[in-house]
Write a protein that holds these residues in place. Sequence first.
Motif, PDB file in Angstrom:
ATOM      1  N   LYS A  49       0.816  -1.218   0.000  1.00 24.77           N
ATOM      2  CA  LYS A  49       0.000   0.000   0.000  1.00 24.77           C
ATOM      3  C   LYS A  49       0.849   1.267   0.000  1.00 24.77           C
ATOM      4  CE  LYS A  49      -3.409   2.494   2.833  1.00 24.77           C
ATOM      5  NZ  LYS A  49      -4.273   2.907   1.719  1.00 24.77           N
ATOM      6  N   ASP A 100      -7.663  -0.353  -2.268  1.00 20.58           N
ATOM      7  CA  ASP A 100      -8.557   0.530  -1.525  1.00 20.58           C
ATOM      8  C   ASP A 100      -9.520   1.257  -2.456  1.00 20.58           C
ATOM      9  OD1 ASP A 100      -7.489  -0.222   0.877  1.00 20.58           O
ATOM     10  OD2 ASP A 100      -6.262   1.575   1.141  1.00 20.58           O
ATOM     11  N   ASP A 134      -3.689   8.169  -2.260  1.00 20.06           N
ATOM     12  CA  ASP A 134      -3.696   8.892  -0.992  1.00 20.06           C
ATOM     13  C   ASP A 134      -5.110   8.840  -0.418  1.00 20.06           C
ATOM     14  OD1 ASP A 134      -4.349  11.744   0.352  1.00 20.06           O
ATOM     15  OD2 ASP A 134      -2.270  11.197   0.759  1.00 20.06           O
ATOM     16  N   ASP A 135      -5.248   8.383   0.827  1.00 19.11           N
ATOM     17  CA  ASP A 135      -6.575   8.237   1.425  1.00 19.11           C
ATOM     18  C   ASP A 135      -7.330   9.553   1.490  1.00 19.11           C
ATOM     19  OD1 ASP A 135      -6.165   5.566   1.705  1.00 19.11           O
ATOM     20  OD2 ASP A 135      -6.009   5.555   3.894  1.00 19.11           O
ATOM     21  N   LEU A 138      -8.787  10.128  -1.912  1.00 19.55           N
ATOM     22  CA  LEU A 138      -9.887   9.190  -2.120  1.00 19.55           C
ATOM     23  C   LEU A 138     -11.144   9.643  -1.384  1.00 19.55           C
ATOM     24  CD1 LEU A 138      -8.344   5.596  -1.990  1.00 19.55           C
ATOM     25  CD2 LEU A 138      -9.267   6.817  -3.960  1.00 19.55           C
ATOM     26  N   LEU A 139     -10.973  10.145  -0.185  1.00 18.96           N
ATOM     27  CA  LEU A 139     -12.124  10.631   0.583  1.00 18.96           C
ATOM     28  C   LEU A 139     -12.747  11.838  -0.119  1.00 18.96           C
ATOM     29  CD1 LEU A 139     -13.860  10.336   3.090  1.00 18.96           C
ATOM     30  CD2 LEU A 139     -12.226  11.798   4.322  1.00 18.96           C
ATOM     31  N   ARG A 153     -14.961   7.147   4.937  1.00 20.45           N
ATOM     32  CA  ARG A 153     -13.794   7.136   5.826  1.00 20.45           C
ATOM     33  C   ARG A 153     -13.716   5.808   6.583  1.00 20.45           C
ATOM     34  NH1 ARG A 153     -15.072  11.251   8.364  1.00 20.45           N
ATOM     35  NH2 ARG A 153     -13.896  12.835   7.194  1.00 20.45           N
ATOM     36  N   LEU A 156     -12.397   3.063   4.263  1.00 20.48           N
ATOM     37  CA  LEU A 156     -10.953   3.185   4.044  1.00 20.48           C
ATOM     38  C   LEU A 156     -10.163   2.744   5.277  1.00 20.48           C
ATOM     39  CD1 LEU A 156     -10.802   6.601   2.131  1.00 20.48           C
ATOM     40  CD2 LEU A 156     -10.343   4.324   1.191  1.00 20.48           C
ATOM     41  N   ALA A 157     -10.735   2.942   6.439  1.00 15.00           N
ATOM     42  CA  ALA A 157     -10.040   2.592   7.685  1.00 15.00           C
ATOM     43  C   ALA A 157     -10.102   1.103   8.000  1.00 15.00           C
ATOM     44  CB  ALA A 157     -10.637   3.383   8.850  1.00 15.00           C
TER      45      ALA A 157
END
Length: 239
Positions: A49, A100, A134-135, A138-139, A153, A156-157
Amino acid sequence: MRVEIWSDIACPWCYIGKARFEKGLAEFAHRDDIEVVHRSFELDPNRAKDAVGPVIPMLAEKYGRTLDEARGMEEHVASNAHAEGLGYLTEGRDHGNTFDIHRLLHLAKARGRQEALLDLAYKANFAEERSVFDDGVLLELAVEAGLDADEARAVLADPSAYADEVRADEAEAAALGAGAVPFFVVDRKYGISGGQPAEVFTKALEQAWQEHTPVLATLGAPAADAEACGPDGCEVPRA
């Protein structure tokens, strides 16, 4: 009739192929009767990742090319993208694990926003300097697509969220013999590999439709005043 599309956000020909498919679909007379389902496929599933890096060196290493040759490869893809009216950056893009993204796309599918998120992710990855690896990005994309920020969120977590759905798509692709993407399956009868020209998709849809609805396709629907049998029996024409 259903069309299933296996693709990966990291795949430029999936980006281009989607645009070409949509042009081909637009020329199909029964386009409103087509259900399009997007399925997951990872080009680099074993990549860690956090192993995110620039595209050009990755291409050079993967295909045994020089950096200049890798840039030439990107220029070729860019010319095809631009011909379809798509934005495409040949420099400044990065590459990474897309698991993801696929998990988030399955959330979007469950909420009826998959197409919107898919288009935003493609645009961010290929036409904008926004890293889909990058999270935080993505959010942002999830919210832009109409998803609830807290729900996105949470997905993703949690690495297990929608993981089974992604793996099921990939297992099905393997069972169908799809070793590369984009891969289009029309009515579970015809497989189309690669970002083919729009007319290829139109012809495939027409052929599949003829076989899917053979009587209506060859004879046409009965006229309103034609004799027919229904739940209440058969009307007897008057002499």
